[in-house]
Write a protein that holds these residues in place. Structure first.
Motif: not given
Lengths: 186, 308
Positions: B285-308
């Motif tokens: 069950d915890e893997q499922v919770t952690n899956g949300v956290a990891v995907r939030m991290a990826l969205l931040y790292l891929l979409l968060g910065g400015a476009d070059e």
């Protein structure tokens, strides 16, 4: 672009006295430490909040809770910065409801960090009141924000940089220095 | 700190420092999931689309919730109810979505390599949410995140992957990620279900379960993919269970505080016994919770910065 050190405006002793005075002002304004909690803004607001808590404990013999706020996810410049800031943990291990929160940061400048911190705090709960304590207020506000407790007001120019150095973070003696930004041609 | 690539396609090509950056960022994101107001304004104005050519519960739901918690907008396209049914090609579908202003496509597809193909033809970011038997990088990352949260490290851990590794993109992503992060990976399966393409990857392979479990810090149990078993690679689910099913008795061989993981959905009583699945050592069950956290991290790292 490089930075050239111009002046030291506060040394370790000065910092110690400023924090002691702010601690007394916090107690005076809030009539004690009942319902009080400190929240430091990463990074240098965090050791400053701990130092203030230590002074409050010395004066009132009560340990005031201290939280840590990371404002990265609330910044208004995320989509314009190319260097993506690292997100760190927010750690507020107490309920904010009904608390008097004193936000602590090192330098108050444009006010944008504080705006982000206010949004971040209110997402965690509804405090009774939020106050702001800063070590240095250097002016040039871009938002209608002011501090309740100020260590020192320092008039600066925009091309200058105020940097607070703390033993806990910078591994040097405590000091506040003004540096001048020098634009180099070529 | 930006990731080396604007796409997340597999862990084979992802540098170890990017994985560490994602796992560290996910720690901060997990705190948000514990709040009463689970929303931060970080990705306002960004939008993403989940494009799933295969069924999914947890991967798709967790990407969509991660997007909502970060204030990005998300839409989802499932094959059964879209123009794909009318014969639209993958590229045409992707271009249509992009023309509506989507910044990221998260795709699951039955063909290995389809995400790589897509990433070469779109302007936005692509996250691979599973492509055939190839890779499922976000599952690999969330598994590593769960191990690191419980055991404090990845380096030097003995991780045993049990089951149908041949058909498993989860197994491949676990192997690539764990080996780069310094863990020791063992694999146990009937020899007909062992992958043939391990190459020079340093994986210890066993055709019996017991020796692979000895001293394991983590046992990652794979789902027996009954839908991909057309060729009679093992006699029956019952026989598989008898020899390779993870149960309490067999786990006595592993480290006393072993973690048991499963990417879900489980075939209870086949690859994993119900007592083990519901035991305190299980992190399912915890893997499922952690899956949300990891995907939030990826969205931040891929979409968060400015476009070059």
């Amino acid at each position: 672009m490089r930075l050239q050190q111009k002046a030291t405006i506060m040394d370790g002793d000065g910092m110690r006295r400023a924090l002691t005075r702010i601690a007394h002002e916090i107690l005076e304004k809030n009539r004690g430490v009942g319902n009080l909690a400190l929240v430091g803004i990463r990074r240098r607001g965090v050791p400053l909040a701990h130092r203030l808590a230590k002074r409050l404990a010395e004066i009132e013999q009560v340990q005031v809770p201290v939280g840590i706020l990371d404002i990265t996810l609330y910044r208004d410049d995320l989509t314009t910065r190319t260097d993506q800031p690292i997100v760190q943990k927010t750690e507020v291990p107490f309920d904010l409801r009904g608390k008097r929160i004193v936000l602590v940061d090192d330098v108050l400048y444009t006010g944008r960090t504080i705006r982000a911190a206010l949004d971040a705090l209110i997402d965690l709960g509804r405090p009774e009141m939020i106050q702001l304590a800063v070590l240095i207020d250097r002016g040039h506000r871009e938002l209608p924000i002011r501090a309740d407790y100020v260590g020192k007001n320092v008039p600066t120019a925009k091309r200058e940089n105020v940097s607070v150095r703390l033993e806990e973070v910078d591994e040097t003696d405590d000091a506040v220095v003004i540096e001048e930004i020098i634009q180099e041609n070529g | 700190m930006k990731l080396a690539s604007r796409h997340v396609l597999d862990l084979e090509t992802m540098p170890a420092e990017d994985m560490k950056n994602i796992l560290d960022t996910a720690e901060s994101m997990k705190e948000i999931l514990g709040r009463s107001i689970k929303k931060v304004p970080t990705l306002r104005g960004k939008s993403l689309c989940t494009l799933f050519y295969e069924p999914s519960t947890r991967t798709r739901a967790s990407f969509e919730l991660a997007a909502k918690y970060m204030s990005a907008d998300s839409i989802s396209i499932a094959t059964a109810t879209s123009s794909i049914k009318k014969g639209e090609t993958l590229l045409d579908t992707a271009r249509t979505i992009e023309a509506m202003g989507v910044d990221m496509i998260i795709m699951r597809h039955p063909v290995s390599g389809s995400s790589h193909f897509l990433s070469r033809h779109v302007k936005g970011a692509v996250i691979n949410a599973g492509d055939g038997m190839h890779a499922h990088p976000t599952q690999g990352l969330l598994d590593m995140f769960t191990m690191r949260q419980h055991l404090g490290r990845l380096e030097g851990l003995k991780v045993t992957i049990v089951g149908d590794a041949l058909h498993s993109r989860v197994a491949r992503s676990n192997m690539w990620g764990l080996i780069k992060m310094g863990a020791q990976v063992c694999m146990a399966a009937p020899s007909t279900l062992l992958p043939l393409d391990l190459g020079d990857l340093d994986v210890k392979v066993y055709d019996r379960l017991e020796p692979a479990l000895e001293g394991a810090d983590v046992v990652n149990v794979l789902r027996l993919q009954l839908e991909r078993q057309k060729r009679g690679l093992f006699p029956s689910a019952r026989e598989y269970s008898q020899f390779y099913g993870v149960n309490q008795e067999r786990l006595k061989l592993a480290s006393p505080d072993v973690l048991v993981m499963h990417p879900g959905p489980m075939n209870r009583g086949v690859e994993i016994s119900t007592e083990v699945a519901d035991a305190p050592m299980s992190t399912i069950d915890e893997q499922v919770t952690n899956g949300v956290a990891v995907r939030m991290a990826l969205l931040y790292l891929l979409l968060g910065g400015a476009d070059e």
